[in-house]
Design an enzyme around this catalytic site. Structure first.
Site, PDB file in Angstrom:
ATOM      1  N   ASP A  85     -87.669 -66.576 -95.988  1.00 12.26           N
ATOM      2  CA  ASP A  85     -86.271 -66.977 -95.834  1.00 12.26           C
ATOM      3  C   ASP A  85     -85.511 -66.624 -97.109  1.00 12.26           C
ATOM      4  O   ASP A  85     -85.844 -67.109 -98.187  1.00 12.26           O
ATOM      5  CB  ASP A  85     -86.214 -68.480 -95.554  1.00 12.26           C
ATOM      6  CG  ASP A  85     -84.811 -69.049 -95.583  1.00 12.26           C
ATOM      7  OD1 ASP A  85     -83.853 -68.277 -95.393  1.00 12.26           O
ATOM      8  OD2 ASP A  85     -84.675 -70.273 -95.794  1.00 12.26           O
ATOM      9  N   ASN A  87     -82.036 -66.997 -97.470  1.00 16.08           N
ATOM     10  CA  ASN A  87     -80.751 -67.685 -97.655  1.00 16.08           C
ATOM     11  C   ASN A  87     -80.831 -69.201 -97.559  1.00 16.08           C
ATOM     12  O   ASN A  87     -79.800 -69.880 -97.529  1.00 16.08           O
ATOM     13  CB  ASN A  87     -79.719 -67.167 -96.638  1.00 16.08           C
ATOM     14  CG  ASN A  87     -80.155 -67.390 -95.196  1.00 16.08           C
ATOM     15  OD1 ASN A  87     -81.168 -68.043 -94.939  1.00 16.08           O
ATOM     16  ND2 ASN A  87     -79.399 -66.837 -94.263  1.00 16.08           N
ATOM     17  N   ASP A  89     -81.816 -71.288 -95.158  1.00 18.89           N
ATOM     18  CA  ASP A  89     -81.533 -72.017 -93.916  1.00 18.89           C
ATOM     19  C   ASP A  89     -82.803 -72.450 -93.191  1.00 18.89           C
ATOM     20  O   ASP A  89     -82.742 -73.008 -92.102  1.00 18.89           O
ATOM     21  CB  ASP A  89     -80.648 -71.197 -92.985  1.00 18.89           C
ATOM     22  CG  ASP A  89     -81.327 -69.929 -92.459  1.00 18.89           C
ATOM     23  OD1 ASP A  89     -82.472 -69.635 -92.886  1.00 18.89           O
ATOM     24  OD2 ASP A  89     -80.710 -69.224 -91.639  1.00 18.89           O
ATOM     25  N   ASP A  93     -85.904 -64.147 -92.383  1.00 14.30           N
ATOM     26  CA  ASP A  93     -84.863 -63.189 -92.032  1.00 14.30           C
ATOM     27  C   ASP A  93     -85.204 -61.800 -92.548  1.00 14.30           C
ATOM     28  O   ASP A  93     -86.218 -61.593 -93.221  1.00 14.30           O
ATOM     29  CB  ASP A  93     -83.503 -63.660 -92.556  1.00 14.30           C
ATOM     30  CG  ASP A  93     -83.544 -64.072 -94.023  1.00 14.30           C
ATOM     31  OD1 ASP A  93     -84.115 -63.325 -94.839  1.00 14.30           O
ATOM     32  OD2 ASP A  93     -83.010 -65.156 -94.354  1.00 14.30           O
ATOM     33  N   ASP A 162     -91.077 -54.852 -81.401  1.00 17.01           N
ATOM     34  CA  ASP A 162     -91.488 -55.353 -80.099  1.00 17.01           C
ATOM     35  C   ASP A 162     -90.532 -54.849 -79.032  1.00 17.01           C
ATOM     36  O   ASP A 162     -89.310 -54.966 -79.183  1.00 17.01           O
ATOM     37  CB  ASP A 162     -91.494 -56.878 -80.095  1.00 17.01           C
ATOM     38  CG  ASP A 162     -92.895 -57.458 -80.013  1.00 17.01           C
ATOM     39  OD1 ASP A 162     -93.587 -57.133 -79.036  1.00 17.01           O
ATOM     40  OD2 ASP A 162     -93.284 -58.212 -80.913  1.00 17.01           O
ATOM     41  N   ASP A 293     -94.579 -55.574 -75.165  1.00  8.96           N
ATOM     42  CA  ASP A 293     -94.970 -56.907 -74.756  1.00  8.96           C
ATOM     43  C   ASP A 293     -95.356 -56.944 -73.273  1.00  8.96           C
ATOM     44  O   ASP A 293     -94.629 -56.406 -72.421  1.00  8.96           O
ATOM     45  CB  ASP A 293     -93.804 -57.866 -75.019  1.00  8.96           C
ATOM     46  CG  ASP A 293     -94.160 -59.311 -74.807  1.00  8.96           C
ATOM     47  OD1 ASP A 293     -95.015 -59.825 -75.554  1.00  8.96           O
ATOM     48  OD2 ASP A 293     -93.570 -59.930 -73.909  1.00  8.96           O
ATOM     49  N   GLU A 348     -99.426 -54.334 -75.220  1.00  3.54           N
ATOM     50  CA  GLU A 348    -100.115 -55.616 -75.186  1.00  3.54           C
ATOM     51  C   GLU A 348    -100.836 -55.664 -73.849  1.00  3.54           C
ATOM     52  O   GLU A 348    -100.212 -55.768 -72.797  1.00  3.54           O
ATOM     53  CB  GLU A 348     -99.137 -56.784 -75.313  1.00  3.54           C
ATOM     54  CG  GLU A 348     -99.859 -58.126 -75.331  1.00  3.54           C
ATOM     55  CD  GLU A 348     -98.926 -59.317 -75.222  1.00  3.54           C
ATOM     56  OE1 GLU A 348     -99.289 -60.403 -75.713  1.00  3.54           O
ATOM     57  OE2 GLU A 348     -97.838 -59.172 -74.641  1.00  3.54           O
ATOM     58  N   HIS A 421     -99.493 -63.765 -83.271  1.00  2.00           N
ATOM     59  CA  HIS A 421     -98.561 -64.883 -83.133  1.00  2.00           C
ATOM     60  C   HIS A 421     -98.834 -65.759 -81.923  1.00  2.00           C
ATOM     61  O   HIS A 421     -98.248 -66.833 -81.785  1.00  2.00           O
ATOM     62  CB  HIS A 421     -97.129 -64.342 -83.038  1.00  2.00           C
ATOM     63  CG  HIS A 421     -96.889 -63.539 -81.789  1.00  2.00           C
ATOM     64  ND1 HIS A 421     -97.461 -62.297 -81.590  1.00  2.00           N
ATOM     65  CD2 HIS A 421     -96.164 -63.794 -80.674  1.00  2.00           C
ATOM     66  CE1 HIS A 421     -97.095 -61.840 -80.414  1.00  2.00           C
ATOM     67  NE2 HIS A 421     -96.301 -62.727 -79.831  1.00  2.00           N
ATOM     68  N   ASP A 422     -99.727 -65.324 -81.030  1.00  2.00           N
ATOM     69  CA  ASP A 422    -100.052 -66.075 -79.820  1.00  2.00           C
ATOM     70  C   ASP A 422    -101.401 -66.763 -79.901  1.00  2.00           C
ATOM     71  O   ASP A 422    -101.905 -67.256 -78.888  1.00  2.00           O
ATOM     72  CB  ASP A 422    -100.046 -65.142 -78.602  1.00  2.00           C
ATOM     73  CG  ASP A 422     -98.644 -64.819 -78.114  1.00  2.00           C
ATOM     74  OD1 ASP A 422     -97.737 -65.650 -78.327  1.00  2.00           O
ATOM     75  OD2 ASP A 422     -98.447 -63.744 -77.520  1.00  2.00           O
TER      76      ASP A 422
END
Length: 747
Positions: A85, A87, A89, A93, A162, A293, A348, A421-422
Site C-alpha cells: 500500500d 497511500n 488507505d 496498489d 488475469d 481465469d 487456469e 490466491h485460492d
C-alpha cells in the site's frame, strides 16, 4: 488539463513497440545474459494493427527472445490488494507494486502475474469485473498502470494480467442492459431461462441460477460505464425489463460463482469478439500475455443436464468444464489474437485432468501454452470440497506430479506451483509451520525449482508466510466464506421450521473453533440461536464450529493477508488500517529480516532460482521417479543429454548433468537411499546447517556474506545429521531436509 491528458493519450497511441536487446553482465556469477526491454505498443487503427501483425508473423516475436521464452521464466504472482500500500488507505496498489520491483528483481523472478486490477465492485476481490478497460480507483489510474508496465520491462521482466472472461460483474454495462430488457442486444451475452433448467450449484454455495432482485436501471455514462443500479427492492421478483419486468415470471440467469458474477454466453460470436478486443487493448499497452481465469468453463452444456452432486470435483470435470466447444473457442482466440503478439497464454485448468490436458496445451493444438492444473490443490478436499478437508496422501501427491509430467512430456508444457490466491498457505498446508517451519519452507523451494515446467511463486511464499489465526467469522473477507456461513444457517433454519416452526437466526460471530460442539457460557450463544428450538440451536452451533475449524485450515483468505515486509505495526504493508487482518507472526516472519539473513527462506529461494537458470536439465530435462513409493521420501532424477543441452539458447552448466532431488517430507529422520550415500562431493545445495550455499562458489558477490562457500566441515556427531551440526557427510536426512545432488563430466 483534461484536453492535455487526451493529447498525451493520443501520443501514446501512435507509439510503435521498440524492442531493445542489450547485453548485460550478470553480476551474480559473471555470465552474459540477454536483457529484453520492450516498449509499450499501442496500435489501435486497423492499418496499425495489420502492420503489427505482419511484423510479428515475420519475426516470430520480440528480437532476441526465444519463441517459447515462458519455459525459462519464473513466475511471481502478485495479489495487488495485499502486496504493498503506497497511500495509507490499507489497500495495496499499483504504485506499491512499483516500489517493490527491486525486491522482485533481487529474488530473481522475471514473469509477474498480476491478479485483477480492473474496475470492480469487489464482490469477489476483483474477479467480478465491471469495466475491463479501466483500473479500479483503489489500485490507481491507467497512467500508473502504464508506468508499471514500462518499469517492469525496463528491469528485464515481463507482466501478465488475469483475463476473467467466463463471467463479468452484474454491474457490467452488458448485464445491466440485458437485465433491464428482454429486447436488449446484450440479452444474448448471458444465459437466461424462464425456469431453473437443472440442479447446478454455485462454486460459492447455493444455486447457480438466480433472478435479478429489483428493477434494473441500465443507464451508462459518456464512456459507456454503468451508472444505473437497482431502483426498487422487490426481492425475489424477476427484473428483466419490458414485458414481464418485476413479475413472478422473471427469468433466471446462470452464475457458476457469486450471484454478482453472471456467466458470459460464449456461444454468441459477439461475446467472443468483445473478449478479443479486450485482449488486444491490453496487449497493445504492452502486457506480455494472460493468465486465463477458469478458462475450461467457457463452453457450456446448453442442454443443461443435471449434475451428480455426490462428488464436487468430479462434477466440475464432467459438468462444468471441458464443454463441447471449448477447444474451438480457444483455437479461435489463438488465431484472432495470440498469434499476432509475442504473448503467453496460461490457463487456469479447473476441471482438466492429465488425460485431457494435452488437448489444451500440446503445440499442435494451437490453444494454450500451459496451464495450472488442480489435481494437487484438490488433494486434501473431501467429497464436500474445500471446506471438507482431509489429510493429504504423500504417495498421491507424488503420483500427481509424475502423471502430469508424463502426459505433457512429448508436446505440451506444465506449470509447477504449490499455492496461489485460492489456497491456504503452502507451509501450513503441506509442510510443518511449527518446529520445522524453515526446513519445510525451503524444501518446497527446491521442489518448485527442480521439476519440469514453469515454476510459479505466490507472494509471501518466498518468506515462508503461514496461515493466519482467524478466530471469528468476522475476520474473513471472502465471499465464499460468507456464503458457506449463510448456507449452514439456511439449512438449519429450514430444519427448524420443519420440526416445530422455530427459526434459527442471529449472528454467528460468537462461535469459536475450540468448543467441539459444546455450548460455551462465555459466548453470545443467544445471538446465534434466537427463536430456535434447543435441539436445532445446538445443531447450528456444532455445524458453525465445524465450519470455522475447516476455514482455519483451508480458507482462501489465508493467502490474502498482507505481505509481511517488516515487524512494524502495519507489517510495512500500510500506515493505515489494513483491509484484512495482518498475521501477528509478522514479528518473526518478514522480508526486512530475511534480506539480511543469508540462511533465510528468501535467500534459499533466490539460490534455487539461480540454479534453475544455470542448468537446462532442470528446465527441460526428463524426470524419473526414483523413491519407489517411499512413505516419507520424494526422490526424483532430472537429466538431459549433451546434444539437447547444446540446442538450448541459454547458458548451461557443462551439459550432460544428472540431478538427484531428494526430499524428506516428514517430521522424522530418514535414511538416505543407498545410492545417494557418501556423495558429499556431488552435493550442490541443501537446506539444513552447512548445506545452504551453492557448491564451490559465491552466487552473488555483490551481497557480501550473503552466500558463502560451502562449509566442508564434517559432522562430528553420530553421523545422523543432528540439528545445528553440518551434516554434509550424513547418511540421514533430518526432518524436512532437502538435498540436490549433481553428477556431470564438468565436475
Amino acid at each position: 488539463m483534461f484536453g492535455l491528458q487526451i493529447c498525451r493519450r493520443k501520443v501514446r497511441r501512435i507509439q510503435v513497440e521498440i524492442t531493445i536487446v542489450s547485453i548485460r553482465l550478470d553480476a551474480s556469477d559473471g555470465r552474459v545474459a540477454n536483457r529484453i526491454t520492450p516498449k509499450k505498443k499501442e496500435n489501435n487503427s486497423a492499418m496499425d494493427q495489420q502492420k503489427h501483425r505482419t511484423e510479428g508473423e515475420r519475426t516470430g516475436g520480440s528480437a532476441g527472445t526465444s519463441p517459447e521464452w515462458w519455459k525459462q521464466a519464473v513466475i511471481y504472482q502478485i495479489y495487488p490488494r495485499s502486496f504493498m500500500d503506497s497511500n495509507g488507505d490499507g489497500i495495496g496498489d499499483l504504485n506499491g507494486i512499483r516500489s517493490k520491483l527491486g525486491y522482485l528483481q533481487r529474488l530473481g523472478v522475471d514473469l509477474l502475474w498480476l491478479s485483477p486490477v480492473y474496475d470492480s465492485p469487489n464482490d469477489d476481490n476483483g474477479y467480478d469485473i465491471r469495466d475491463y478497460r479501466a483500473i479500479h480507483e483503489e489500485f490507481g489510474t491507467m497512467e500508473e498502470m502504464e508506468a508499471l508496465i514500462e518499469e517492469v520491462h525496463a528491469r528485464g521482466m515481463r507482466l501478465v494480467m488475469d483475463l476473467v472472461v467466463n463471467h463479468t460483474s452484474d454491474e457490467h454495462r452488458w448485464f445491466r442492459e440485458a437485465a433491464a430488457s428482454r429486447e436488449s442486444p446484450s440479452r444474448e451475452y448471458y444465459f437466461w431461462e424462464r425456469e431453473k433448467p437443472n440442479n447446478w450449484p454455485s462454486f460459492f454455495g447455493g444455486d447457480a441460477w438466480s433472478r435479478v432482485e429489483g428493477r434494473v436501471d441500465a443507464r451508462v455514462d459518456s464512456e459507456g460505464r454503468s451508472q444505473g443500479g437497482r431502483v426498487d427492492a422487490d426481492a425475489g421478483k424477476g427484473s428483466n425489463g419490458g414485458e414481464g419486468a418485476n413479475s413472478e415470471e422473471g427469468d433466471y440467469y446462470l452464475h457458476l460463482f457469486s450471484k454478482k458474477q453472471p456467466d458470459l454466453n460464449w456461444e454468441n460470436p459477439n461475446v467472443r469478439q468483445e473478449v478479443y478486443d479486450i485482449m488486444r487493448f491490453w496487449l497493445d499497452k504492452g502486457v506480455d500475455g494472460f493468465r486465463m481465469d477458469v478458462i475450461p468453463l467457457i463452453s457450456k452444456r446448453t442442454d443443461w443436464p443435471d449434475a451428480d452432486l455426490r462428488d464436487f470435483n468430479r462434477m466440475v470435470e464432467e459438468t462444468y468444464a471441458n464443454g463441447p466447444r471449448v477447444h474451438e473457442f480457444l483455437q479461435e482466440m489463438r488465431r484472432e489474437v495470440l498469434d499476432h503478439y509475442d504473448a503467453v497464454a496460461i490457463g487456469e485448468g479447473i476441471g482438466v485432468t492429465h488425460r485431457t490436458a494435452p488437448l489444451y496445451v500440446n503445440r499442435s493444438r494451437k490453444e494454450l501454452d500451459f496451464l495450472f492444473h488442480f489435481d494437487h490443490t484438490f488433494i486434501d478436499h473431501g467429497p464436500g470440497g474445500r471446506f471438507d478437508p482431509v489429510p493429504y496422501d504423500l504417495q498421491e501427491f507424488k503420483r500427481v506430479f509424475f502423471r502430469w509430467d508424463r502426459a505433457l512430456a512429448e508436446e505440451g508444457w506444465n506449470a509447477i506451483y504449490l499455492d496461489n490466491h485460492d489456497c491456504a498457505r503452502l507451509v501450513s498446508r503441506f509442510g510443518n509451520d511449527g518446529e520445522h517451519w524453515r526446513e519445510s519452507a525451503t524444501l518446497f523451494a527446491m521442489l518448485l525449482m527442480t521439476m519440469r515446467g514453469t515454476p510459479a511463486v505466490y507472494q509471501g511464499t518466498e518468506l515462508g508466510m503461514t496461515n493466519a489465526p482467524f478466530e471469528r467469522f468476522e475476520d474473513f473477507r471472502d465471499v465464499e466464506v460468507m456464503n458457506a456461513v449463510e448456507g449452514v444457517r439456511k439449512r438449519i433454519d429450514s430444519q427448524g421450521r420443519g420440526k416445530d416452526g422455530g427459526r434459527v437466526g442471529g449472528r454467528v460471530g460468537g462461535i469459536d473453533g475450540g468448543s467441539d460442539g459444546e455450548m460455551d457460557s462465555e459466548m453470545d450463544v443467544a445471538g446465534v440461536i434466537t427463536d430456535a428450538s434447543a435441539e436445532n440451536g445446538k445443531k447450528l452451533h456444532r455445524e458453525l464450529a465445524s465450519l470455522l475449524k475447516a476455514l482455519q485450515v483451508a480458507a482462501r483468505d489465508h493467502a490474502r493477508t498482507p505481505m509481511q515486509w517488516s515487524a512494524s505495526e502495519g507489517a510495512g504493508f500500510t500506515t493505515g488500517s489494513p483491509w484484512i487482518l495482518i498475521n501477528p507472526n509478522k514479528n518473526r516472519i518478514h522480508a526486512e529480516a530475511q534480506l539480511e539473513d543469508p540462511d533465510s527462506v528468501f535467500h534459499f529461494y533466490r539460490r534455487m532460482i539461480g540454479i534453475r537458470r544455470e542448468y537446462a536439465e532442470l528446465v527441460t530435462g526428463s524426470m524419473e521417479w526414483m523413491d519407489g513409493g517411499h512413505t516419507q521420501l520424494f526422490w526424483y532424477r532430472r537429466s538431459q543429454d549433451r546434444s539437447t543441452c547444446r540446442g538450448t539458447d541459454r547458458s548451461v552448466g557443462g551439459g550432460g548433468n544428472v540431478f538427484d532431488v531428494v526430499l524428506n517430507m516428514s517430521d522424522e529422520e530418514v535414511l538416505l537411499p543407498e545410492s545417494l550415500r557418501n556423495r558429499d562431493d556431488e552435493l550442490l545445495i541443501g537446506n539444513v546447517a552447512g548445506l545452504g550455499s551453492v557448491r564451490g562458489r559465491r552466487v552473488d558477490e555483490r551481497d557480501r556474506g550473503d552466500v558463502g562457500l560451502r562449509d566442508d566441515r564434517k559432522g562430528q556427531s553420530d553421523g545422523r545429521g543432528q540439528r545445528g551440526a553440518t551434516s554434509t557427510n550424513s547418511d540421514w536426512l533430518q526432518p524436512w531436509e532437502a538435498r540436490l545432488f549433481v553428477t556431470s563430466e564438468s565436475f
